[in-house]
Write a protein that holds these residues in place. Sequence first.
Motif, short mmCIF file in Angstrom:
data_model
loop_
_atom_site.label_atom_id
_atom_site.label_comp_id
_atom_site.label_asym_id
_atom_site.label_seq_id
_atom_site.Cartn_x
_atom_site.Cartn_y
_atom_site.Cartn_z
N SER A 75 15.80 5.95 -22.45
CA SER A 75 16.55 4.70 -22.61
C SER A 75 16.28 3.77 -21.43
O SER A 75 17.12 3.61 -20.54
N ILE A 76 15.11 3.15 -21.45
CA ILE A 76 14.72 2.26 -20.36
C ILE A 76 15.40 0.92 -20.54
O ILE A 76 15.26 0.28 -21.58
N ALA A 77 16.12 0.49 -19.52
CA ALA A 77 16.81 -0.81 -19.55
C ALA A 77 16.04 -1.82 -18.71
O ALA A 77 15.41 -1.47 -17.72
N VAL A 78 16.10 -3.05 -19.12
CA VAL A 78 15.48 -4.13 -18.36
C VAL A 78 16.55 -5.17 -18.06
O VAL A 78 17.29 -5.57 -18.96
N PRO A 79 16.71 -5.62 -16.80
CA PRO A 79 15.86 -5.28 -15.66
C PRO A 79 16.19 -3.90 -15.09
O PRO A 79 17.23 -3.32 -15.39
N ASN A 80 15.27 -3.39 -14.29
CA ASN A 80 15.51 -2.12 -13.63
C ASN A 80 14.73 -2.09 -12.33
O ASN A 80 13.93 -2.98 -12.04
N SER A 81 14.97 -1.06 -11.57
CA SER A 81 14.24 -0.86 -10.33
C SER A 81 13.74 0.58 -10.31
O SER A 81 14.47 1.50 -10.69
N MET A 82 12.51 0.76 -9.91
CA MET A 82 11.96 2.10 -9.73
C MET A 82 11.42 2.20 -8.32
O MET A 82 11.03 1.20 -7.71
N GLY A 83 11.44 3.40 -7.81
CA GLY A 83 10.99 3.53 -6.44
C GLY A 83 10.75 4.97 -6.03
O GLY A 83 10.90 5.90 -6.82
N TRP A 84 10.36 5.09 -4.79
CA TRP A 84 10.05 6.39 -4.20
C TRP A 84 10.91 6.61 -2.97
O TRP A 84 11.07 5.71 -2.14
N TYR A 85 11.42 7.80 -2.87
CA TYR A 85 12.17 8.25 -1.71
C TYR A 85 11.52 9.56 -1.27
O TYR A 85 10.79 10.20 -2.04
N ARG A 86 11.78 9.94 -0.04
CA ARG A 86 11.21 11.19 0.43
C ARG A 86 12.19 11.93 1.33
O ARG A 86 13.07 11.33 1.94
N TYR A 97 9.86 -2.11 1.25
CA TYR A 97 9.20 -0.98 1.91
C TYR A 97 9.97 -0.57 3.15
O TYR A 97 10.57 -1.39 3.84
N ALA A 98 9.91 0.71 3.45
CA ALA A 98 10.38 1.18 4.74
C ALA A 98 9.40 0.69 5.80
O ALA A 98 8.19 0.60 5.56
N ASP A 99 9.92 0.38 6.96
CA ASP A 99 9.06 -0.11 8.05
C ASP A 99 7.95 0.88 8.37
O ASP A 99 6.84 0.49 8.74
N SER A 100 8.26 2.16 8.24
CA SER A 100 7.30 3.20 8.63
C SER A 100 6.08 3.28 7.72
O SER A 100 5.08 3.90 8.09
N VAL A 101 6.16 2.65 6.54
CA VAL A 101 5.03 2.74 5.60
C VAL A 101 4.40 1.40 5.29
O VAL A 101 3.38 1.34 4.59
N LYS A 102 5.00 0.32 5.79
CA LYS A 102 4.43 -1.00 5.54
C LYS A 102 3.00 -1.04 6.04
O LYS A 102 2.67 -0.49 7.08
N ARG A 151 0.57 0.48 4.96
CA ARG A 151 -0.17 1.71 4.61
C ARG A 151 0.04 2.10 3.16
O ARG A 151 -0.86 2.63 2.51
N PHE A 152 1.26 1.88 2.65
CA PHE A 152 1.60 2.26 1.29
C PHE A 152 1.75 1.01 0.43
O PHE A 152 2.21 -0.04 0.91
N THR A 153 1.39 1.14 -0.85
CA THR A 153 1.58 0.05 -1.79
C THR A 153 2.21 0.59 -3.07
O THR A 153 1.71 1.55 -3.66
N ILE A 154 3.32 -0.03 -3.46
CA ILE A 154 3.98 0.36 -4.69
C ILE A 154 3.61 -0.65 -5.77
O ILE A 154 3.48 -1.85 -5.51
N SER A 155 3.39 -0.15 -6.98
CA SER A 155 3.07 -1.01 -8.11
C SER A 155 3.62 -0.37 -9.37
O SER A 155 4.05 0.79 -9.36
#
Length: 116
Positions: A27-38, A59-64, A66-70
Amino acid sequence: QVQLVESGGGLLQAGGSLRLSCAASGSIAVPNSMGWYRQAPGKQLELVATITSGGHTTYADSVKDRFTISRDNSENTVYLQMNSLKPEDTAVYYCRYAGSTGYTYWGQGTQVTVAS
């Protein structure tokens, strides 16, 4: 209900690259947010990066830089391209979905281990 399936974790040397994927279904709703945590051993869960269905990213400062979310909204899939990986990036990475209704869902986690 929303189901999240993550893939792409692994073991690699420092300086290497890795791409994580998280496919959402249900049940995907729009709008939504997806992301990564560790979460690294002995540490708290921390935000890595998020992206809204409209394309806004954080982005977390520690990964700016270097990492790209899409994301691919047609496939309800979010990606995390990780470059220049460091040993301190070692953690279990979790995908998170947050819908406009306020419900959040988490993936099962995928291990990323960066050897020095």
